[in-house]
Design a protein around this motif. Structure first.
Motif, mmCIF file in Angstrom:
data_model
loop_
_atom_site.group_PDB
_atom_site.id
_atom_site.type_symbol
_atom_site.label_atom_id
_atom_site.label_comp_id
_atom_site.label_asym_id
_atom_site.label_seq_id
_atom_site.Cartn_x
_atom_site.Cartn_y
_atom_site.Cartn_z
ATOM 1 N N VAL A 131 32.402 39.705 53.485
ATOM 2 C CA VAL A 131 32.205 38.227 53.202
ATOM 3 C C VAL A 131 32.198 38.051 51.584
ATOM 4 C CG1 VAL A 131 30.994 36.277 53.162
ATOM 5 C CG2 VAL A 131 31.429 37.428 55.446
ATOM 6 N N ALA A 132 31.188 38.976 51.036
ATOM 7 C CA ALA A 132 31.228 38.527 49.601
ATOM 8 C C ALA A 132 32.573 39.029 48.779
ATOM 9 C CB ALA A 132 30.111 39.697 49.029
ATOM 10 N N PHE A 133 33.109 40.222 49.307
ATOM 11 C CA PHE A 133 34.535 40.817 48.791
ATOM 12 C C PHE A 133 35.531 39.284 49.026
ATOM 13 C CE2 PHE A 133 38.687 42.336 49.438
ATOM 14 C CZ PHE A 133 39.016 42.882 48.125
ATOM 15 N N ALA A 134 35.614 38.981 50.072
ATOM 16 C CA ALA A 134 36.438 37.833 50.282
ATOM 17 C C ALA A 134 36.291 36.558 49.612
ATOM 18 C CB ALA A 134 36.456 37.593 51.979
ATOM 19 N N MET A 135 35.165 36.145 49.337
ATOM 20 C CA MET A 135 34.807 35.165 48.363
ATOM 21 C C MET A 135 34.980 35.232 46.953
ATOM 22 S SD MET A 135 31.483 33.575 50.078
ATOM 23 C CE MET A 135 31.259 32.652 51.725
ATOM 24 N N THR A 136 35.295 36.819 46.593
ATOM 25 C CA THR A 136 35.488 36.830 45.095
ATOM 26 C C THR A 136 37.046 37.613 44.888
ATOM 27 O OG1 THR A 136 34.620 39.114 45.438
ATOM 28 C CG2 THR A 136 33.279 37.186 44.851
ATOM 29 N N ALA A 137 37.492 37.671 46.052
ATOM 30 C CA ALA A 137 38.961 38.200 45.854
ATOM 31 C C ALA A 137 39.929 37.674 45.032
ATOM 32 C CB ALA A 137 39.791 38.704 47.047
ATOM 33 N N THR A 138 39.846 36.259 44.876
ATOM 34 C CA THR A 138 40.928 35.542 44.095
ATOM 35 C C THR A 138 40.430 35.827 42.812
ATOM 36 O OG1 THR A 138 39.184 33.729 44.173
ATOM 37 C CG2 THR A 138 41.145 33.778 46.025
ATOM 38 N N ALA A 139 39.446 36.305 42.412
ATOM 39 C CA ALA A 139 39.095 36.525 40.914
ATOM 40 C C ALA A 139 39.965 37.835 40.371
ATOM 41 C CB ALA A 139 37.555 36.707 40.736
ATOM 42 N N PHE A 140 40.646 38.499 41.204
ATOM 43 C CA PHE A 140 41.345 39.795 40.882
ATOM 44 C C PHE A 140 42.654 39.245 40.110
ATOM 45 C CE2 PHE A 140 38.470 41.719 43.950
ATOM 46 C CZ PHE A 140 37.525 42.138 42.928
ATOM 47 N N ASN A 141 42.700 38.671 39.175
ATOM 48 C CA ASN A 141 44.001 38.172 38.434
ATOM 49 C C ASN A 141 44.385 39.165 37.293
ATOM 50 O OD1 ASN A 141 44.157 35.848 40.208
ATOM 51 N ND2 ASN A 141 42.772 34.821 38.841
ATOM 52 N N GLY A 142 45.703 39.179 36.940
ATOM 53 C CA GLY A 142 46.087 39.995 35.786
ATOM 54 C C GLY A 142 46.452 41.536 36.481
ATOM 55 N N PRO A 143 46.823 42.358 35.308
ATOM 56 C CA PRO A 143 47.480 43.641 35.924
ATOM 57 C C PRO A 143 46.286 44.607 36.431
ATOM 58 C CG PRO A 143 47.334 43.448 33.507
ATOM 59 C CD PRO A 143 46.998 42.101 33.960
ATOM 60 N N VAL A 144 45.070 44.365 36.092
ATOM 61 C CA VAL A 144 43.988 45.196 36.715
ATOM 62 C C VAL A 144 43.735 44.819 37.988
ATOM 63 C CG1 VAL A 144 41.505 45.735 36.442
ATOM 64 C CG2 VAL A 144 43.021 45.924 34.295
ATOM 65 N N GLY A 145 43.476 43.332 38.316
ATOM 66 C CA GLY A 145 43.539 43.026 39.692
ATOM 67 C C GLY A 145 44.292 43.216 40.579
ATOM 68 N N THR A 146 45.680 43.090 40.064
ATOM 69 C CA THR A 146 46.763 43.641 41.009
ATOM 70 C C THR A 146 47.004 44.973 41.285
ATOM 71 O OG1 THR A 146 48.176 41.619 39.696
ATOM 72 C CG2 THR A 146 49.490 43.433 40.864
ATOM 73 N N GLY A 147 46.685 45.881 40.273
ATOM 74 C CA GLY A 147 46.489 47.100 40.702
ATOM 75 C C GLY A 147 45.525 47.716 41.627
ATOM 76 N N LEU A 148 44.246 46.898 41.496
ATOM 77 C CA LEU A 148 43.174 47.189 42.318
ATOM 78 C C LEU A 148 43.637 47.024 43.755
ATOM 79 C CD1 LEU A 148 40.226 48.016 42.938
ATOM 80 C CD2 LEU A 148 39.825 45.393 42.332
ATOM 81 N N LEU A 149 44.272 45.580 44.033
ATOM 82 C CA LEU A 149 44.549 45.291 45.199
ATOM 83 C C LEU A 149 45.642 46.138 45.872
ATOM 84 C CD1 LEU A 149 44.531 41.328 45.141
ATOM 85 C CD2 LEU A 149 42.814 42.779 46.073
ATOM 86 N N HIS A 150 46.566 46.614 44.884
ATOM 87 C CA HIS A 150 47.578 47.503 45.599
ATOM 88 C C HIS A 150 46.990 49.090 45.861
ATOM 89 C CE1 HIS A 150 51.581 49.015 45.879
ATOM 90 N NE2 HIS A 150 51.377 50.007 45.091
#
Length: 413
Positions: A114-133
């Motif tokens: 739940v904590a991850f889901a609530m903060t997942a939208t904070a993963f923007n930019g190349p670092v966030g994109t790479g992390l989600l990939h």
């Protein structure tokens, strides 16, 4: 765990229960909370943790009774390790003990997701994109490991390998939850004809003080909800539709927690409730969590597009995905010892389990592979994760961290 020495003259379950006071719900809660915080590695590893803590150390049940309980929970649809924990809580402290066991074992990973889901939208930019990939690539490695391991144990001969192939073809041509149900039913029917010559069931006894009338009511409730919820969902009440989707997914999971992936994908991604990227990223994070894989439902309830979502959606999804497995367990406990000795029942389950391998193999290709493996670098990273899991036996959380860092690195190539 494997190196633990067990006294050959260990007490039977009846002697253990006769020789000590009945446990309390709070005792069960804290024992299972410890396991919920530390049980990494998936359902098979969870069963090892349970044996070490609750059979060997606390002596809540004897070895033969535990083995029989594990056999029952692997026979039934649902999350096997959570069902074992639920049953042990029931044995130790009655209905409140069962509820305490489920809550304690489920809560840690559910709250983390739940904590991850609530903060997942904070993963923007190349670092966030790479992390989600990278998390989507984790899903490739983990599902490939599950297919590999399950194929070796559940399709060891030509007839069952053929059933798995038939299941792949079925879900390809009928690409929905209906196709998955049809594949399992077909596998069971073929198993009745070609899977009768395997080993017989053991002679051990499984004795829980669950009245037969409770078992009958539980079975009626399971099937009534399975039939009536889709009818109620047609009223377009969002809460009912959400409960129906997750209940049906939990009701059809044969073969372990990973099998819930294609079922949930069909229920929440296909209708557009959750994006495929968010689905796979959440599934990847789930691999790093202790406790049951079914807590992935809590993440999906949070990120759901239509109402109810957020905390309410997470609670509905979590309850709905676990409920059918527990209803079936309560329904089976009074009758299991007689039923499991029937050769036809054993043959049907061997065929159904082989079909599960095919369903999971099809899910490995789509949506997991097709969404995550875009460039050769992605394939190389997924292969590294697979080898870490299967050859070097790395803990899943290590693989999640490694693949996440690798995904960030791929952004800059």
């Amino acid at each position: 765990m494997e190196g633990t020495v067990v006294n050959p003259a260990a007490e039977t379950t009846a002697e253990i229960n006769a020789g000590q006071q009945r446990g309390t719900a709070s005792e069960v809660f804290f024992a299972l909370l410890k396991l919920g915080l530390t049980s990494f590695g998936g359902p098979i590893a969870h069963l090892g943790y349970f044996r070490d803590e609750l059979v060997v150390r606390r002596k809540w049940i004897d070895e033969a009774g535990y083995a029989d309980l594990v056999a029952l929970c692997q026979f039934l649809p649902g999350p096997a390790s959570s069902q074992v924990g639920f049953a042990l809580g029931l044995l130790r402290a009655g209905p409140l003990g069962a509820l305490a066991a489920w809550t304690a074992f489920t809560l840690p990973s559910a709250l983390l997701l739940v904590a991850f889901a609530m903060t997942a939208t904070a993963f923007n930019g190349p670092v966030g994109t790479g992390l989600l990939h990278g998390l989507k690539i984790v899903a490739v490695a983990v599902v490939a490991q599950a297919v590999w391991g399950m194929a070796r144990s559940l399709t060891p001969d030509r007839p069952r390998a053929a059933i798995a192939l038939a299941a792949i073809l079925t879900v390809i041509f009928v690409s929905s939850a209906v196709g998955q149900v049809a594949a399992i039913a077909l596998g069971g029917l073929i198993g009745l004809m070609v899977c009768r010559d395997s080993e017989a069931a053991s002679e051990s006894m499984l004795s829980f003080k669950v009245p037969r009338w409770i078992g009958i009511i539980s079975l009626i409730s399971f099937f009534a909800l399975l039939v009536l919820l889709p009818l109620a969902a047609s009223s377009e009440l969002p809460g009912i539709s959400l409960f129906d989707a997750f209940y049906r997914s939990g009701a059809l999971v044969f073969g372990g927690g990973h099998v819930v992936l294609p079922l949930l994908q069909a229920e929440v991604v296909d209708p557009g409730w959750v994006s495929n990227d968010a689905f796979l990223a959440g599934y990847g994070v789930t691999q790093a969590m202790p406790g049951p894989l079914f807590t992935f439902a809590a993440y999906l309830g949070i990120v759901m597009g239509p109402q109810p979502n957020g905390a309410v959606g997470a609670a509905i999804a979590l309850l709905a995905v676990f409920l059918p497995g527990f209803l079936l367990l309560l329904g089976a406990l009074p009758f299991w010892d007689d039923f499991r000795r029937r050769p036809l029942a054993q043959a049907a389950m061997r065929g159904a389990n082989a079909a599960v391998v095919g369903i999971l193999a099809a899910a490995l290709y789509s949506p997991v592979w097709t969404s995550a493996i875009i460039r050769p670098y992605d394939f190389a990273l997924a292969a590294a994760g697979f080898l870490l899991l299967t050859v070097w036996k790395a803990p899943p959380w290590i693989v999640v961290i490694t693949m996440s860092i690798g995904g960030i690195g791929l952004v800059f190539l």
